[in-house]
Design a protein around this motif. Structure first.
Motif, mmCIF file in Angstrom:
data_model
loop_
_atom_site.group_PDB
_atom_site.id
_atom_site.type_symbol
_atom_site.label_atom_id
_atom_site.label_comp_id
_atom_site.label_asym_id
_atom_site.label_seq_id
_atom_site.Cartn_x
_atom_site.Cartn_y
_atom_site.Cartn_z
ATOM 1 N N LEU A 297 0.837 -1.192 0.000
ATOM 2 C CA LEU A 297 0.000 0.000 0.000
ATOM 3 C C LEU A 297 0.873 1.242 0.000
ATOM 4 C CD1 LEU A 297 -2.730 1.466 0.265
ATOM 5 C CD2 LEU A 297 -2.519 1.171 2.757
ATOM 6 N N LEU A 298 0.732 2.079 -1.029
ATOM 7 C CA LEU A 298 1.484 3.317 -1.163
ATOM 8 C C LEU A 298 0.482 4.459 -1.032
ATOM 9 C CD1 LEU A 298 3.636 2.309 -4.289
ATOM 10 C CD2 LEU A 298 3.886 1.578 -1.914
ATOM 11 N N LEU A 299 0.458 5.085 0.133
ATOM 12 C CA LEU A 299 -0.577 6.058 0.481
ATOM 13 C C LEU A 299 0.050 7.446 0.545
ATOM 14 C CD1 LEU A 299 -3.601 5.839 1.123
ATOM 15 C CD2 LEU A 299 -3.000 5.578 3.538
ATOM 16 N N ASP A 300 -0.347 8.335 -0.366
ATOM 17 C CA ASP A 300 0.310 9.634 -0.539
ATOM 18 C C ASP A 300 -0.454 10.750 0.164
ATOM 19 O OD1 ASP A 300 2.318 11.235 -1.488
ATOM 20 O OD2 ASP A 300 1.690 11.198 -3.580
ATOM 21 N N GLU A 301 0.275 11.614 0.905
ATOM 22 C CA GLU A 301 -0.257 12.761 1.654
ATOM 23 C C GLU A 301 -1.353 12.321 2.624
ATOM 24 O OE1 GLU A 301 1.290 15.352 1.864
ATOM 25 O OE2 GLU A 301 2.476 15.509 0.036
ATOM 26 N N VAL A 302 -0.974 11.428 3.502
ATOM 27 C CA VAL A 302 -1.923 10.755 4.379
ATOM 28 C C VAL A 302 -2.578 11.696 5.382
ATOM 29 C CG1 VAL A 302 -0.185 10.102 6.092
ATOM 30 C CG2 VAL A 302 -2.181 8.656 5.756
ATOM 31 N N GLN A 303 -1.912 12.800 5.708
ATOM 32 C CA GLN A 303 -2.450 13.691 6.742
ATOM 33 C C GLN A 303 -3.744 14.381 6.318
ATOM 34 O OE1 GLN A 303 0.275 14.607 4.954
ATOM 35 N NE2 GLN A 303 -0.342 16.563 4.066
ATOM 36 N N LEU A 304 -4.119 14.259 5.057
ATOM 37 C CA LEU A 304 -5.331 14.912 4.568
ATOM 38 C C LEU A 304 -6.611 14.210 5.018
ATOM 39 C CD1 LEU A 304 -4.193 15.820 0.933
ATOM 40 C CD2 LEU A 304 -4.297 17.315 2.938
ATOM 41 N N ASP B 285 2.655 28.750 -1.627
ATOM 42 C CA ASP B 285 1.230 28.979 -1.354
ATOM 43 C C ASP B 285 0.539 27.686 -0.929
ATOM 44 O OD1 ASP B 285 1.547 31.634 -1.986
ATOM 45 O OD2 ASP B 285 0.786 31.447 -4.033
ATOM 46 N N THR B 286 0.922 26.568 -1.558
ATOM 47 C CA THR B 286 0.327 25.282 -1.190
ATOM 48 C C THR B 286 0.714 24.892 0.226
ATOM 49 O OG1 THR B 286 0.380 24.554 -3.496
ATOM 50 C CG2 THR B 286 0.138 22.849 -1.826
ATOM 51 N N VAL B 287 1.982 25.103 0.580
ATOM 52 C CA VAL B 287 2.432 24.805 1.937
ATOM 53 C C VAL B 287 1.644 25.634 2.942
ATOM 54 C CG1 VAL B 287 4.370 25.014 3.545
ATOM 55 C CG2 VAL B 287 4.749 24.072 1.257
ATOM 56 N N LEU B 288 1.468 26.930 2.624
ATOM 57 C CA LEU B 288 0.742 27.821 3.529
ATOM 58 C C LEU B 288 -0.700 27.364 3.708
ATOM 59 C CD1 LEU B 288 0.349 30.389 5.187
ATOM 60 C CD2 LEU B 288 0.044 31.646 3.048
ATOM 61 N N VAL B 289 -1.373 27.048 2.605
ATOM 62 C CA VAL B 289 -2.797 26.734 2.662
ATOM 63 C C VAL B 289 -3.039 25.319 3.186
ATOM 64 C CG1 VAL B 289 -4.869 26.383 1.269
ATOM 65 C CG2 VAL B 289 -3.395 28.355 0.845
ATOM 66 N N ARG B 290 -2.268 24.341 2.689
ATOM 67 C CA ARG B 290 -2.570 22.939 2.975
ATOM 68 C C ARG B 290 -1.875 22.403 4.226
ATOM 69 N NH1 ARG B 290 -4.694 20.359 -1.524
ATOM 70 N NH2 ARG B 290 -5.244 18.725 -0.047
ATOM 71 N N SER C 258 -1.939 26.495 7.463
ATOM 72 C CA SER C 258 -3.174 27.189 7.849
ATOM 73 C C SER C 258 -4.197 26.252 8.464
ATOM 74 C CB SER C 258 -3.789 27.884 6.629
ATOM 75 O OG SER C 258 -2.955 28.911 6.164
ATOM 76 N N GLN C 259 -4.198 24.975 8.048
ATOM 77 C CA GLN C 259 -5.242 24.069 8.489
ATOM 78 C C GLN C 259 -5.210 23.810 9.990
ATOM 79 O OE1 GLN C 259 -4.836 19.894 7.254
ATOM 80 N NE2 GLN C 259 -2.860 20.412 6.375
ATOM 81 N N TYR C 260 -4.061 23.976 10.622
ATOM 82 C CA TYR C 260 -4.056 23.772 12.069
ATOM 83 C C TYR C 260 -3.597 25.002 12.848
ATOM 84 C CZ TYR C 260 1.045 23.006 12.333
ATOM 85 O OH TYR C 260 2.404 23.150 12.295
ATOM 86 N N LEU C 261 -2.953 25.994 12.196
ATOM 87 C CA LEU C 261 -2.560 27.214 12.904
ATOM 88 C C LEU C 261 -3.664 28.260 12.929
ATOM 89 C CD1 LEU C 261 1.142 28.056 11.980
ATOM 90 C CD2 LEU C 261 0.238 26.981 14.015
ATOM 91 N N GLN C 262 -4.620 28.135 12.005
ATOM 92 C CA GLN C 262 -5.714 29.107 11.907
ATOM 93 C C GLN C 262 -5.160 30.533 11.805
ATOM 94 O OE1 GLN C 262 -8.232 28.292 15.308
ATOM 95 N NE2 GLN C 262 -9.136 26.491 14.336
ATOM 96 N N ILE C 263 -4.385 30.761 10.775
ATOM 97 C CA ILE C 263 -3.739 32.055 10.563
ATOM 98 C C ILE C 263 -4.794 33.100 10.228
ATOM 99 C CG2 ILE C 263 -2.146 33.324 9.071
ATOM 100 C CD1 ILE C 263 -0.578 30.714 8.782
#
Length: 405
Positions: A88-95, A193-198, A201-206
């Motif tokens: 199983l190769l699971l990419d970007e699992v934290q989503l 921008d992707t790093v900032l948004v994905r 921001s998802q856990y810092l609530q900027i």
């Protein structure tokens, strides 16, 4: 586009194949984690694994945008139609919220070897530290090192390649743009921008992205210099963008968790203890640094220091900044070697030491370490005056970067 091999990481994955542990591949966005999974899949097929027993799932795909953990578990289980071994190769699992429960259930209930990628250390560590503690091995992926960059591009002129590497960095999708500055900076901006948004921001609530960007640019602009949180606060206040120390520290933690920056803490070389405050922060890639603060010809010294720092991290060293009395050593780097002994390097970095005052300044702290255990080095772009001087190795930086040790 044909995938280009990255044996440094692929060999680690293959060595861990079927070892009973979950393989967690971490690193910043677009550093090559997804390509590494594809390369792994290709190697598994070439080794005789049936292609339908290699399950590759990219959770960034829109297909999984609304998936929860139950749906993910059911989808994966539905793809396993016999009791043979699956990969199983699971990419970007934290989503996927609760992904660790899915992975743990598969580990227990299915005949599967699991490989995960993730781009957020905070989310991963929080989840890995619960159900999966002690059941995984982390493999950290970095942007292309300079040696990898040379193989990736096929560039034969090392000096020309290094100038390009200093300017655009080693993120594969940026390197693929060649020397087209507009395209390279467009890709770099998109990655940021992707790093900032994905991933932040998802856990810092900027609440104020402009303040966050100011903090990020300050760290990029002062890479290689001690950073004072209070100084950042005063700078923001003077620009009429106030933020508390706690907020600034939270933003910096977010940048570290997204693998966009590395922290080098100060250490007392004589006592071995860490010193409070005034850490240094290095962008994970010179291209990201130059996108944030612009590239100038006079930046060669700071960029060389950044590249050396990141090379040490790629080689598996834990990197600190050394303090001894009133002197500073650029890097004190430690790692455990294959025979379980500790390797220590004391490194000074200078674009040139041909000037006598610069040479004396770089040598002085290393001379004071004559009784210390570890190799003492000065890395420079000079091609003259190299060799060992009083037990201190003066090494051409490009030679060091292109020869693993």
């Amino acid at each position: 586009m044909k995938l280009k091999a990255r044996p440094l990481y692929l060999d680690k994955l293959l060595a861990a194949k079927d070892n009973g542990l979950i393989k967690v591949i971490t690193g910043m966005r677009r550093c090559g984690k997804s390509s590494l999974l594809k390369l792994l899949g290709q190697r598994l097929v070439s080794a005789g694994v049936p292609s339908d027993h290699i399950l590759t799932i990219n959770l960034e795909s829109f297909e999984f945008a609304s998936f929860d953990r139950t749906q993910l578990h059911d989808r994966i289980m539905g793809l396993m139609h016999d009791h043979d071994r699956y990969y199983l190769l699971l990419d970007e699992v934290q989503l996927i919220d609760g992904w660790e429960r899915v992975v743990n259930a598969l580990r227990v209930d299915a005949n599967v070897d699991i490989y995960l990628t993730g781009s957020n250390a905070h989310l991963l560590s929080r989840q890995l530290g619960t159900l999966l503690s002690g059941r995984y091995v982390e493999i950290r992926v970095f942007p292309l090192s300079f040696a990898e960059f040379l193989r990736y591009t096929g560039e034969l002129d090392r000096n020309t390649a290094f100038e390009r590497y200093m300017r655009y960095g080693g993120l594969p999708p940026v390197v693929d743009q060649g020397t087209n500055q507009e395209l390279a900076y467009t890709v770099l901006s998109g990655i940021y921008d992707t790093v900032l948004v994905r991933d932040i921001s998802q856990y810092l609530q900027i609440r104020n992205p402009m303040v966050f960007n100011d903090v990020t640019r300050y760290l990029a602009d002062t890479a290689g210099s001690p950073v004072s949180i209070s100084r950042i606060e005063h700078r923001l206040k003077s620009a009429r963008r106030s933020a508390t120390n706690d907020t600034i520290e939270r933003y910096i933690s977010g940048l570290l968790d997204a693998f966009l920056f590395h922290q080098a803490r100060r250490i007392n070389v004589k006592g071995g203890d860490y010193l409070q405050g005034l850490s240094k922060y290095y962008p994970a890639d010179p291209g990201i640094r130059n996108m944030l603060v612009s590239y100038h010809q006079g930046d060669i010294g700071p960029l060389l220091e950044l590249i050396v720092h990141n090379e040490l991290k790629t080689r598996g060293y834990d990197v600190q900044v050394g303090r001894m009395d009133n002197l500073e050593i650029d890097f004190v780097a430690d790692r455990i070697s294959a025979d379980m002994t500790d390797e220590r390097l004391f490194i000074q970095v200078s674009a040139t030491i041909m000037d006598s005052s610069t040479r004396d300044r770089e040598f002085e702290p290393l001379h004071r370490l004559h009784n210390a255990s570890g190799r003492r080095m000065i890395l420079t772009l000079d091609t003259f005056g190299l060799g060992s001087v009083d037990g201190i190795d003066v090494v051409n930086a490009l030679d060091w970067l292109t020869h693993s040790e």
